[in-house]
Design a protein around this motif. Structure first.
Motif, PDB file in Angstrom:
ATOM      1  N   PHE A 277     -10.096   2.928   1.559  1.00 44.96           N
ATOM      2  CA  PHE A 277      -8.635   3.056   1.477  1.00 44.96           C
ATOM      3  C   PHE A 277      -7.981   1.817   2.077  1.00 44.96           C
ATOM      4  O   PHE A 277      -8.188   1.508   3.262  1.00 44.96           O
ATOM      5  CB  PHE A 277      -8.156   4.308   2.223  1.00 44.96           C
TER       6      PHE A 277
ATOM      7  N   THR B 168      -5.417  -0.115   3.982  1.00 43.69           N
ATOM      8  CA  THR B 168      -4.537   0.413   5.022  1.00 43.69           C
ATOM      9  C   THR B 168      -3.052   0.203   4.704  1.00 43.69           C
ATOM     10  O   THR B 168      -2.215   0.986   5.137  1.00 43.69           O
ATOM     11  CB  THR B 168      -4.864  -0.219   6.385  1.00 43.69           C
TER      12      THR B 168
ATOM     13  N   TYR C 146      -1.638   8.893   0.763  1.00 44.27           N
ATOM     14  CA  TYR C 146      -2.102   7.601   0.265  1.00 44.27           C
ATOM     15  C   TYR C 146      -1.500   7.278  -1.088  1.00 44.27           C
ATOM     16  O   TYR C 146      -1.400   8.141  -1.964  1.00 44.27           O
ATOM     17  CB  TYR C 146      -3.633   7.631   0.143  1.00 44.27           C
TER      18      TYR C 146
ATOM     19  N   ARG D  65      -1.699   0.759   2.019  1.00 39.14           N
ATOM     20  CA  ARG D  65      -1.290   1.815   1.092  1.00 39.14           C
ATOM     21  C   ARG D  65      -1.284   3.196   1.744  1.00 39.14           C
ATOM     22  O   ARG D  65      -0.981   4.185   1.084  1.00 39.14           O
ATOM     23  CB  ARG D  65      -2.224   1.830  -0.120  1.00 39.14           C
ATOM     24  N   ILE D  66      -1.643   3.248   3.015  1.00 36.63           N
ATOM     25  CA  ILE D  66      -1.576   4.519   3.741  1.00 36.63           C
ATOM     26  C   ILE D  66      -0.136   4.737   4.183  1.00 36.63           C
ATOM     27  O   ILE D  66       0.394   4.001   5.017  1.00 36.63           O
ATOM     28  CB  ILE D  66      -2.528   4.515   4.949  1.00 36.63           C
TER      29      ILE D  66
ATOM     30  N   LEU E  37      -4.643  12.109   5.226  1.00 32.30           N
ATOM     31  CA  LEU E  37      -3.979  10.897   4.738  1.00 32.30           C
ATOM     32  C   LEU E  37      -2.956  11.213   3.658  1.00 32.30           C
ATOM     33  O   LEU E  37      -3.179  12.071   2.806  1.00 32.30           O
ATOM     34  CB  LEU E  37      -4.992   9.934   4.113  1.00 32.30           C
TER      35      LEU E  37
END
Length: 235
Positions: free
Chosen positions: A194, A196, A155, A198-199, A153
């Motif tokens: 997490f 999503t 992130y 912000r991925i 990822l």
């Protein structure tokens, strides 16, 4: 409830139970008299449905019995339709399309007398805007979860800091306003959630996590319960 619906519902009740079901229990769930249950059970046995038992002791269905999976009741159809409406609110196009495909398959399969329950269901959600937090295709992530593969990822945290993480995905969790990738983070050596949206980027790796999907999920459930207990104690 029509007789045909009752017969299918009796089979469903017996299928989901791991112990004998009494006529009183069947009558209570079906909202009919016990004598109606006796007649229906006799009819099913006469149709060679493998039900064993008798009044006063309960009934069991041979676990090898296979009933056509799409012989649905109106209640089951409306439950699926309500689920499709809920899924559409998530804003995930792939999941929404899959749910609509299910409805199309059901529509092509059920008898004509059940089609009105699809066209004009008795249930519905309040029309609202769908969630707009899904900024990437979730299909590769869901495939990684099913196959037990690690994900790389990129992130962005709430603070704006950008990091790269190798994670072991557990599941995608959906809320009213956002979607979370729940995973074990190798760098933090802990489970993390997490957002999503912000991925920034991700890649499903060939490397597997080395732990069974069921075991990883159980570890996350234990971690979640521990965290919830800690938060309750802090209040």
């Amino acid at each position: 409830m029509r007789k045909a619906e009752r017969l299918f519902q009796i089979i469903q009740i017996l299928r989901r139970s791991n112990r004998p079901v009494t006529s009183a229990q069947l009558a209570d769930e079906l909202e009919v008299a016990r004598r109606t249950v006796y007649r229906d059970i006799a009819h099913l046995i006469g149709q060679r449905v493998p039900i064993e038992g008798e009044a006063g002791f309960g009934y069991v269905l041979d676990p090898q019995y296979d009933m056509p999976p799409l012989m649905l009741t109106p209640e089951e159809i409306e439950a699926v339709l309500l689920g499709v409406q809920m899924v559409a609110k998530l804003g995930d196009p792939a999941i929404t399309n899959a749910a609509r495909d299910v409805i199309a398959k059901i529509t092509d399969t059920v008898p004509d007398d059940l089609l009105p329950f699809i066209a004009e269901p008795a249930v519905g959600l309040k029309p609202e805007e769908v969630t707009n937090s899904l900024t990437f295709d979730t299909r590769p992530v869901r495939r990684a979860i099913r196959e037990g593969r690690k994900i790389d990822l990129e992130y962005r945290a709430a603070s704006g800091e950008i990091s790269h993480r190798i994670v072991w995905p557990v599941l995608l969790g959906y809320a009213d306003t956002h979607c979370l990738l729940i995973a074990w983070c190798e760098s933090k050596q802990a489970f993390r959630h997490f957002r999503t949206e912000r991925i920034l980027d991700f890649e499903v790796l060939e490397e597997t996590i080395g732990v069974s999907r069921g075991r990883l999920r159980q570890q996350w459930l234990h971690w979640r319960e521990t965290e919830l207990s800690r938060l309750r104690a802090a209040r």
